[in-house]
Design a protein around this motif. Structure first.
Motif, PDB file in Angstrom:
ATOM      1  N   GLY A 225      -0.900  -8.395  -6.006  1.00  0.00           N
ATOM      2  CA  GLY A 225      -0.884  -7.011  -6.489  1.00  0.00           C
ATOM      3  C   GLY A 225      -1.625  -6.041  -5.597  1.00  0.00           C
TER       4      GLY A 225
ATOM      5  N   MET B 207      -1.556   7.351  -3.132  1.00  0.00           N
ATOM      6  CA  MET B 207      -0.620   6.753  -2.219  1.00  0.00           C
ATOM      7  C   MET B 207       0.498   6.098  -3.014  1.00  0.00           C
ATOM      8  SD  MET B 207      -2.858   7.423   0.229  1.00  0.00           S
ATOM      9  CE  MET B 207      -2.871   8.800  -0.846  1.00  0.00           C
TER      10      MET B 207
ATOM     11  N   GLN C  27      -8.686   6.269   8.410  1.00  0.00           N
ATOM     12  CA  GLN C  27      -7.974   5.855   7.198  1.00  0.00           C
ATOM     13  C   GLN C  27      -8.638   6.438   5.941  1.00  0.00           C
ATOM     14  OE1 GLN C  27      -4.808   4.570   8.477  1.00  0.00           O
ATOM     15  NE2 GLN C  27      -5.079   3.744   6.425  1.00  0.00           N
TER      16      GLN C  27
ATOM     17  N   ARG D   6      -2.195  -4.185  -2.428  1.00  0.00           N
ATOM     18  CA  ARG D   6      -1.393  -3.920  -1.236  1.00  0.00           C
ATOM     19  C   ARG D   6      -2.196  -3.324  -0.081  1.00  0.00           C
ATOM     20  NH1 ARG D   6       3.737  -2.109  -2.392  1.00  0.00           N
ATOM     21  NH2 ARG D   6       3.886  -1.862  -0.154  1.00  0.00           N
ATOM     22  N   HIS D   7      -3.479  -3.121  -0.272  1.00  0.00           N
ATOM     23  CA  HIS D   7      -4.298  -2.501   0.780  1.00  0.00           C
ATOM     24  C   HIS D   7      -4.760  -3.576   1.752  1.00  0.00           C
ATOM     25  CE1 HIS D   7      -4.589   0.194  -2.696  1.00  0.00           C
ATOM     26  NE2 HIS D   7      -4.567   1.156  -1.781  1.00  0.00           N
ATOM     27  N   GLU D   8      -4.373  -3.439   3.014  1.00  0.00           N
ATOM     28  CA  GLU D   8      -4.703  -4.521   3.935  1.00  0.00           C
ATOM     29  C   GLU D   8      -5.519  -4.110   5.160  1.00  0.00           C
ATOM     30  OE1 GLU D   8      -1.012  -6.339   5.019  1.00  0.00           O
ATOM     31  OE2 GLU D   8       0.014  -4.434   5.199  1.00  0.00           O
TER      32      GLU D   8
ATOM     33  N   GLU E 284       2.076   2.649 -14.574  1.00  0.00           N
ATOM     34  CA  GLU E 284       1.047   2.236 -13.608  1.00  0.00           C
ATOM     35  C   GLU E 284      -0.265   2.981 -13.849  1.00  0.00           C
ATOM     36  OE1 GLU E 284       0.806   1.596  -8.838  1.00  0.00           O
ATOM     37  OE2 GLU E 284       1.171   3.616  -9.530  1.00  0.00           O
TER      38      GLU E 284
HETATM   39  C1  B12 Z   1      -3.549   3.448   2.972  1.00  0.00           C
HETATM   40  C2  B12 Z   1      -3.712   3.431   1.461  1.00  0.00           C
HETATM   41  C3  B12 Z   1      -2.690   2.853   0.696  1.00  0.00           C
HETATM   42  C4  B12 Z   1      -1.502   2.137   1.316  1.00  0.00           C
HETATM   43  C5  B12 Z   1      -1.963   0.746   1.828  1.00  0.00           C
HETATM   44  C6  B12 Z   1      -1.092   0.280   2.985  1.00  0.00           C
HETATM   45  C7  B12 Z   1      -1.621  -0.929   3.678  1.00  0.00           C
HETATM   46  N1  B12 Z   1      -0.685  -1.629   4.284  1.00  0.00           N
HETATM   47  O1  B12 Z   1      -2.805  -1.235   3.675  1.00  0.00           O
HETATM   48  C8  B12 Z   1      -0.484   2.048   0.118  1.00  0.00           C
HETATM   49  C9  B12 Z   1       0.515   3.174   0.226  1.00  0.00           C
HETATM   50  C10 B12 Z   1       0.272   0.720  -0.063  1.00  0.00           C
HETATM   51  C11 B12 Z   1      -1.407   2.339  -1.071  1.00  0.00           C
HETATM   52  C12 B12 Z   1      -1.000   2.136  -2.368  1.00  0.00           C
HETATM   53  C13 B12 Z   1      -1.783   2.446  -3.477  1.00  0.00           C
HETATM   54  N2  B12 Z   1      -2.985   3.051  -3.468  1.00  0.00           N
HETATM   55 CO1  B12 Z   1      -4.017   3.366  -1.856  1.00  0.00          CO
HETATM   56  N3  B12 Z   1      -5.046   4.012  -0.436  1.00  0.00           N
HETATM   57  C14 B12 Z   1      -4.882   3.978   0.851  1.00  0.00           C
HETATM   58  C15 B12 Z   1      -6.059   4.701   1.559  1.00  0.00           C
HETATM   59  C16 B12 Z   1      -5.613   6.105   1.935  1.00  0.00           C
HETATM   60  C17 B12 Z   1      -6.636   4.058   2.774  1.00  0.00           C
HETATM   61  C18 B12 Z   1      -7.016   2.574   2.624  1.00  0.00           C
HETATM   62  C19 B12 Z   1      -7.566   2.121   3.947  1.00  0.00           C
HETATM   63  O2  B12 Z   1      -6.822   1.823   4.857  1.00  0.00           O
HETATM   64  N4  B12 Z   1      -8.927   2.161   4.095  1.00  0.00           N
HETATM   65  C20 B12 Z   1      -9.614   1.914   5.356  1.00  0.00           C
HETATM   66  C21 B12 Z   1     -10.433   0.646   5.314  1.00  0.00           C
HETATM   67  C22 B12 Z   1     -11.018   0.366   6.688  1.00  0.00           C
HETATM   68  O3  B12 Z   1     -11.485   0.867   4.369  1.00  0.00           O
HETATM   69  P1  B12 Z   1     -11.790  -0.215   3.236  1.00  0.00           P
HETATM   70  O4  B12 Z   1     -10.530  -0.726   2.672  1.00  0.00           O
HETATM   71  O5  B12 Z   1     -12.798   0.326   2.297  1.00  0.00           O
HETATM   72  O6  B12 Z   1     -12.451  -1.417   4.071  1.00  0.00           O
HETATM   73  C23 B12 Z   1     -13.786  -1.468   4.527  1.00  0.00           C
HETATM   74  C24 B12 Z   1     -14.748  -2.101   3.519  1.00  0.00           C
HETATM   75  O7  B12 Z   1     -14.398  -1.845   2.174  1.00  0.00           O
HETATM   76  C25 B12 Z   1     -14.777  -3.555   3.874  1.00  0.00           C
HETATM   77  N5  B12 Z   1     -13.728  -4.458   3.363  1.00  0.00           N
HETATM   78  C26 B12 Z   1     -12.470  -4.186   2.984  1.00  0.00           C
HETATM   79  N6  B12 Z   1     -11.813  -5.314   2.673  1.00  0.00           N
HETATM   80  C27 B12 Z   1     -12.667  -6.326   2.844  1.00  0.00           C
HETATM   81  C28 B12 Z   1     -12.508  -7.701   2.653  1.00  0.00           C
HETATM   82  C29 B12 Z   1     -13.577  -8.550   2.920  1.00  0.00           C
HETATM   83  C30 B12 Z   1     -13.405 -10.025   2.727  1.00  0.00           C
HETATM   84  C31 B12 Z   1     -14.816  -8.016   3.360  1.00  0.00           C
HETATM   85  C32 B12 Z   1     -15.931  -8.914   3.601  1.00  0.00           C
HETATM   86  C33 B12 Z   1     -14.980  -6.633   3.550  1.00  0.00           C
HETATM   87  C34 B12 Z   1     -13.900  -5.807   3.293  1.00  0.00           C
HETATM   88  O8  B12 Z   1     -14.666  -3.530   5.272  1.00  0.00           O
HETATM   89  C35 B12 Z   1     -13.794  -2.463   5.684  1.00  0.00           C
HETATM   90  C36 B12 Z   1     -14.305  -1.893   6.970  1.00  0.00           C
HETATM   91  O9  B12 Z   1     -15.609  -1.363   6.815  1.00  0.00           O
HETATM   92  C37 B12 Z   1      -7.123   4.686   0.408  1.00  0.00           C
HETATM   93  C38 B12 Z   1      -8.186   5.769   0.518  1.00  0.00           C
HETATM   94  C39 B12 Z   1      -9.571   5.149   0.636  1.00  0.00           C
HETATM   95  N7  B12 Z   1     -10.584   5.910   0.367  1.00  0.00           N
HETATM   96  O10 B12 Z   1      -9.729   3.992   0.972  1.00  0.00           O
HETATM   97  C40 B12 Z   1      -6.235   4.744  -0.846  1.00  0.00           C
HETATM   98  C41 B12 Z   1      -6.734   4.195  -2.170  1.00  0.00           C
HETATM   99  C42 B12 Z   1      -7.501   2.907  -1.956  1.00  0.00           C
HETATM  100  N8  B12 Z   1      -5.492   3.933  -2.898  1.00  0.00           N
HETATM  101  C43 B12 Z   1      -5.567   4.217  -4.155  1.00  0.00           C
HETATM  102  C44 B12 Z   1      -4.514   4.051  -5.093  1.00  0.00           C
HETATM  103  C45 B12 Z   1      -4.782   4.549  -6.488  1.00  0.00           C
HETATM  104  C46 B12 Z   1      -3.291   3.466  -4.745  1.00  0.00           C
HETATM  105  C47 B12 Z   1      -2.064   3.284  -5.634  1.00  0.00           C
HETATM  106  C48 B12 Z   1      -2.285   2.926  -7.105  1.00  0.00           C
HETATM  107  C49 B12 Z   1      -1.269   4.605  -5.501  1.00  0.00           C
HETATM  108  C50 B12 Z   1       0.080   4.807  -6.178  1.00  0.00           C
HETATM  109  N9  B12 Z   1       0.845   3.865  -6.613  1.00  0.00           N
HETATM  110  O11 B12 Z   1       0.419   5.950  -6.284  1.00  0.00           O
HETATM  111  C51 B12 Z   1      -1.291   2.190  -4.878  1.00  0.00           C
HETATM  112  C52 B12 Z   1      -1.717   0.797  -5.353  1.00  0.00           C
HETATM  113  C53 B12 Z   1      -1.175  -0.273  -4.454  1.00  0.00           C
HETATM  114  C54 B12 Z   1      -1.589  -1.653  -4.865  1.00  0.00           C
HETATM  115  N10 B12 Z   1      -0.843  -2.257  -5.793  1.00  0.00           N
HETATM  116  O12 B12 Z   1      -2.568  -2.161  -4.370  1.00  0.00           O
HETATM  117  C55 B12 Z   1      -6.937   4.788  -4.531  1.00  0.00           C
HETATM  118  C56 B12 Z   1      -7.808   3.781  -5.286  1.00  0.00           C
HETATM  119  C57 B12 Z   1      -8.626   4.453  -6.365  1.00  0.00           C
HETATM  120  C58 B12 Z   1      -9.329   3.423  -7.204  1.00  0.00           C
HETATM  121  N11 B12 Z   1      -8.950   3.319  -8.468  1.00  0.00           N
HETATM  122  O13 B12 Z   1     -10.210   2.742  -6.767  1.00  0.00           O
HETATM  123  C59 B12 Z   1      -7.470   5.237  -3.121  1.00  0.00           C
HETATM  124  C60 B12 Z   1      -9.009   5.210  -2.974  1.00  0.00           C
HETATM  125  C61 B12 Z   1      -6.895   6.658  -2.889  1.00  0.00           C
HETATM  126  C62 B12 Z   1      -7.577   7.722  -3.698  1.00  0.00           C
HETATM  127  N12 B12 Z   1      -8.222   8.656  -3.048  1.00  0.00           N
HETATM  128  O14 B12 Z   1      -7.549   7.761  -4.887  1.00  0.00           O
HETATM  129  N13 B12 Z   1      -2.606   2.851  -0.666  1.00  0.00           N
END
Ligand code: B12
Length: 359
Positions: free
Chosen positions: A238, A1, A186, A240-242, A47
């Motif tokens: 830093g 992303m 997502q 940005r995932h929300e 990066e």
């Molecule tokens: C959308 C997205 C983005 C968007 C985020 C926009 C936004 N406003 O949120 C943007 C475009 C900004 C982005 C940027 C980047 N991303 Co991104 N992104 C994603 C994507 C596709 C989906 C994330 C998401 O919405 N998940 C859905 C939620 C519901 O899932 P979740 O976060 O896991 O949350 C669940 C649990 O973890 C838990 N949880 C989450 N947070 C919390 C907090 C608390 C307190 C608790 C208790 C529980 C909890 O509960 C949730 C519900 O069950 C993921 C793919 C993936 N597999 O997640 C990649 C991903 C996370 N991104 C990735 C990367 C690499 C990046 C970038 C470096 C890409 C780039 N520059 O080219 C940048 C880094 C940005 C930064 N500085 O943080 C990688 C991370 C790989 C790794 N090393 O771990 C992923 C996995 C993509 C991939 N397949 O490689 N990204």
């Protein structure tokens, strides 16, 4: 992303026993590795290297190779987007060559074993995802998720909202919509991007639709009885995932918590003020990538150091916490949740404890 790359994730000093033995500072090491990779000296090229090194450091410190696997997989997709140069050295090979000049043999061997195990796991996952490819991409998803994702990727905001409101009208709870429709959509989006099925622009559009859809569900929260308890939710500087954090925050709001959703990438000093001003008894901190864990740990330290935050419980979660069991302790949290359901249980347990002790 893709996003606008700005903030470095390279720490002022390494944490792990291995990298802290390197005789050059982290920023200097990142430069040397970058030069060896053949990646361009641009924010995007830097990066990749910085995320790699920051993730390697945390994964070595915790002895957890699983934390490095998503980074290695992401690099495979990301590198060709950043450069079309015919010969680009994989970052882990460039790291190896650089560390070979700067570490003793035993430490180097331990790092190589660690990275080798992560690489093998990344390759195994890669071949599994290739074999799934032939079996029709979205087949593992439920019909409501497929429909939602179709609307979201196409940028049909109104249709996406109508779809989830219909699900609620037909008997799904808001929690079900968040956990069984929006969250899996997502995650699938991430997989589709990794396989080159959706572009970065489509991912951005779909994620924006998800945020608007979550907001459209808010009026349904109003009928819930309140607990008279407040929480603050944020990700560290830093990160940005929300969406994941927001899902958990919304679920706790549904359980009666008053929530102050600060959102992504909050400076730690401002976070402390937000906690104090809100009179919060709970702070949610999420990290989506291992490279942001040192920032999360620093945020917890700041909260702990401020006497006004005494008694504030810190609940942490996000993808890295699913892989490293000792991580909650490493960041100094009171409570850890590996998914949203565990987060609800942890908050309920905290509430019972706070009520029993009169907090
Ligand atoms: C959308 C997205 C983005 C968007 C985020 C926009 C936004 N406003 O949120 C943007 C475009 C900004 C982005 C940027 C980047 N991303 Co991104 N992104 C994603 C994507 C596709 C989906 C994330 C998401 O919405 N998940 C859905 C939620 C519901 O899932 P979740 O976060 O896991 O949350 C669940 C649990 O973890 C838990 N949880 C989450 N947070 C919390 C907090 C608390 C307190 C608790 C208790 C529980 C909890 O509960 C949730 C519900 O069950 C993921 C793919 C993936 N597999 O997640 C990649 C991903 C996370 N991104 C990735 C990367 C690499 C990046 C970038 C470096 C890409 C780039 N520059 O080219 C940048 C880094 C940005 C930064 N500085 O943080 C990688 C991370 C790989 C790794 N090393 O771990 C992923 C996995 C993509 C991939 N397949 O490689 N990204």
């Amino acid at each position: 992303m893709k996003e606008q790359v700005a903030m470095t994730v390279v720490p002022a000093a390494w944490t792990s026993w291995a990298l802290s033995r390197v005789d050059s500072d982290p920023a200097g090491l990142a430069e040397q590795v970058l030069a060896r990779t053949g990646l361009p000296d641009t924010p995007e090229g830097r990066e990749i290297v910085e995320l790699h090194l920051a993730t390697l450091d945390v994964s070595l410190d915790l002895g957890c190779t699983d934390l490095l696997v998503p980074q290695l997989r992401w690099e495979l997709t990301r590198r060709p987007q950043v450069t079309s140069a015919p010969r680009v050295v994989p970052v882990h090979d460039a790291v190896h060559a650089t560390l070979a000049e700067r570490l003793d043999e035993l430490t180097l061997a331990a790092v190589v074993r660690h990275v080798g195990a992560a690489e093998a796991a990344a390759r195994a996952l890669e071949s599994r995802s290739w074999s799934l490819r032939g079996r029709g991409g979205l087949s593992g998803l439920t019909a409501p998720v497929q429909t939602y994702l179709g609307h979201a990727v196409a940028g049909h905001q109104q249709r996406a909202i109508e779809h989830v409101l219909t699900l609620v009208a037909d008997g799904s709870s808001v929690a079900d919509v968040l956990l069984e429709v929006l969250a899996p959509a997502q995650l699938e989006l991430g997989r589709l991007w990794e396989r080159g099925v959706v572009s970065v622009a489509q991912e951005h559009v779909a994620t924006a639709v998800t945020q608007v859809t979550m907001s459209a569900l808010q009026p349904l929260f109003l009928e819930q009885p309140r607990l008279d308890r407040t929480l603050v939710a944020a990700t560290p500087p830093g990160d940005r995932h929300e969406i994941g954090l927001r899902v958990v925050t919304d679920l706790l709001q549904l359980r009666g918590w008053d929530t102050q959703y600060v959102g992504a990438s909050c400076p730690v000093a401002d976070l402390v003020e937000a906690v104090v001003t809100a009179g919060a008894t709970l702070l949610l901190l999420g990290a989506s990538m291992p490279a942001h864990l040192p920032g999360l740990r620093a945020a917890v330290e700041h909260v702990r150091a401020d006497p006004r935050c005494q008694g504030v419980a810190v609940l942490v979660g996000g993808e890295p916490f699913r892989h490293a069991p000792g991580l909650g302790e490493w960041v100094g949290a009171d409570l850890v949740a590996t998914d949203a359901r565990e987060a609800l249980e942890a908050a309920a347990g905290l509430l019972a404890l706070q009520e029993a002790t009169g907090v």
